[in-house]
Design a protein around this motif. Structure first.
Motif, PDB file in Angstrom:
ATOM      1  N   UNK A   6       0.800  -1.003   0.119  1.00 15.89           N
ATOM      2  CA  UNK A   6       0.045  -0.220  -0.138  1.00 15.89           C
ATOM      3  C   UNK A   6       0.859   1.165   0.077  1.00 15.89           C
ATOM      4  N   UNK A   7       0.352   2.248  -0.811  1.00 11.41           N
ATOM      5  CA  UNK A   7       1.046   3.635  -0.712  1.00 11.41           C
ATOM      6  C   UNK A   7       2.581   3.433  -1.092  1.00 11.41           C
ATOM      7  N   UNK A   8       2.806   2.716  -2.240  1.00 11.46           N
ATOM      8  CA  UNK A   8       4.021   2.389  -3.041  1.00 11.46           C
ATOM      9  C   UNK A   8       3.984   3.506  -4.229  1.00 11.46           C
ATOM     10  N   UNK A   9       5.309   3.939  -4.355  1.00 12.73           N
ATOM     11  CA  UNK A   9       5.403   4.964  -5.386  1.00 12.73           C
ATOM     12  C   UNK A   9       6.755   4.475  -6.324  1.00 12.73           C
ATOM     13  N   UNK A  10       6.397   4.230  -7.746  1.00 11.78           N
ATOM     14  CA  UNK A  10       7.351   3.880  -8.522  1.00 11.78           C
ATOM     15  C   UNK A  10       7.537   4.830  -9.669  1.00 11.78           C
ATOM     16  N   UNK A  11       8.612   5.108  -9.964  1.00 12.59           N
ATOM     17  CA  UNK A  11       8.900   6.158 -10.675  1.00 12.59           C
ATOM     18  C   UNK A  11       8.901   5.990 -12.242  1.00 12.59           C
ATOM     19  N   UNK A  25       4.641   1.663   1.478  1.00 12.68           N
ATOM     20  CA  UNK A  25       5.415   2.792   1.864  1.00 12.68           C
ATOM     21  C   UNK A  25       6.591   2.833   1.303  1.00 12.68           C
ATOM     22  N   UNK A  26       6.720   2.212   0.354  1.00 11.13           N
ATOM     23  CA  UNK A  26       8.073   2.133  -0.230  1.00 11.13           C
ATOM     24  C   UNK A  26       8.261   3.250  -1.475  1.00 11.13           C
ATOM     25  N   UNK A  27       9.333   3.484  -1.902  1.00 12.57           N
ATOM     26  CA  UNK A  27       9.517   4.354  -3.240  1.00 12.57           C
ATOM     27  C   UNK A  27      10.708   3.713  -3.976  1.00 12.57           C
ATOM     28  N   UNK A  28      10.323   3.613  -5.230  1.00 13.25           N
ATOM     29  CA  UNK A  28      11.196   3.231  -6.253  1.00 13.25           C
ATOM     30  C   UNK A  28      11.286   4.459  -7.111  1.00 13.25           C
ATOM     31  N   UNK A  29      12.724   5.055  -7.124  1.00 11.75           N
ATOM     32  CA  UNK A  29      12.733   6.359  -8.041  1.00 11.75           C
ATOM     33  C   UNK A  29      13.131   5.961  -9.653  1.00 11.75           C
ATOM     34  N   UNK A  30      13.153   6.790 -10.366  1.00 12.59           N
ATOM     35  CA  UNK A  30      13.306   6.714 -11.649  1.00 12.59           C
ATOM     36  C   UNK A  30      14.684   5.994 -11.943  1.00 12.59           C
ATOM     37  N   UNK A  31      14.695   5.461 -13.137  1.00 11.95           N
ATOM     38  CA  UNK A  31      15.835   4.476 -13.909  1.00 11.95           C
ATOM     39  C   UNK A  31      16.480   3.375 -12.755  1.00 11.95           C
ATOM     40  N   UNK A  32      15.517   2.705 -12.142  1.00 13.94           N
ATOM     41  CA  UNK A  32      15.870   1.525 -11.304  1.00 13.94           C
ATOM     42  C   UNK A  32      15.585   0.214 -12.073  1.00 13.94           C
TER      43      UNK A  32
END
Length: 130
Positions: A6-11, A25-32
């Protein structure tokens, strides 16, 4: 791909391998790029932008790579431009700074802080509080 958090951000430009699981609550930023069968536990940040990100427009996040069959435990922070091999494991609350690399079958223990531009080969095991 499996998103079960839940509440996951994927770039943008993120590549997730088969059977990848991402915790709450995890964030995966751009270019991963994350390999197959990898688990990213709750409250993790993968591909944290470098300081240039905060300086203005035009920033492009460097590539960050997590190999297959990795286990990234809760509250781990991995900066952009990090590369880790297959079967990588972290304990809880690990920080790995930019431009660092690990080979295959490596472990980094709980509460460890790996500063930038470091390099480790295969089968390295850093215990807790390193």
């Amino acid at each position: 791909m499996k998103f079960n958090g839940k509440n996951v951000f994927i770039g943008e430009n993120v590549k997730l391998g088969k059977n990848t699981r991402i915790g709450d609550n995890s964030i995966i930023y751009d270019n991963v790029e994350i390999g197959d069968n990898t688990i990213i536990c709750n409250d993790c940040v993968i591909g944290e932008p470098l300081s240039d990100y905060y300086g203005g427009s035009g920033y492009i996040n460097p590539k960050t790579t997590i190999g297959k069959n990795a286990l990234i435990r809760s509250h781990t922070l991995i900066y952009a431009e990090v590369k880790v091999g297959d079967h990588f494991n972290t304990g809880h609350r690990v920080t790995i700074r930019e431009a660092s690399s690990f080979g295959s079958h490596c472990k980094v223990g709980t509460l460890s802080d790996i500063q930038g531009s470091t390099s480790f080969g295969d089968y390295c095991w850093l215990h807790s509080n390193v």
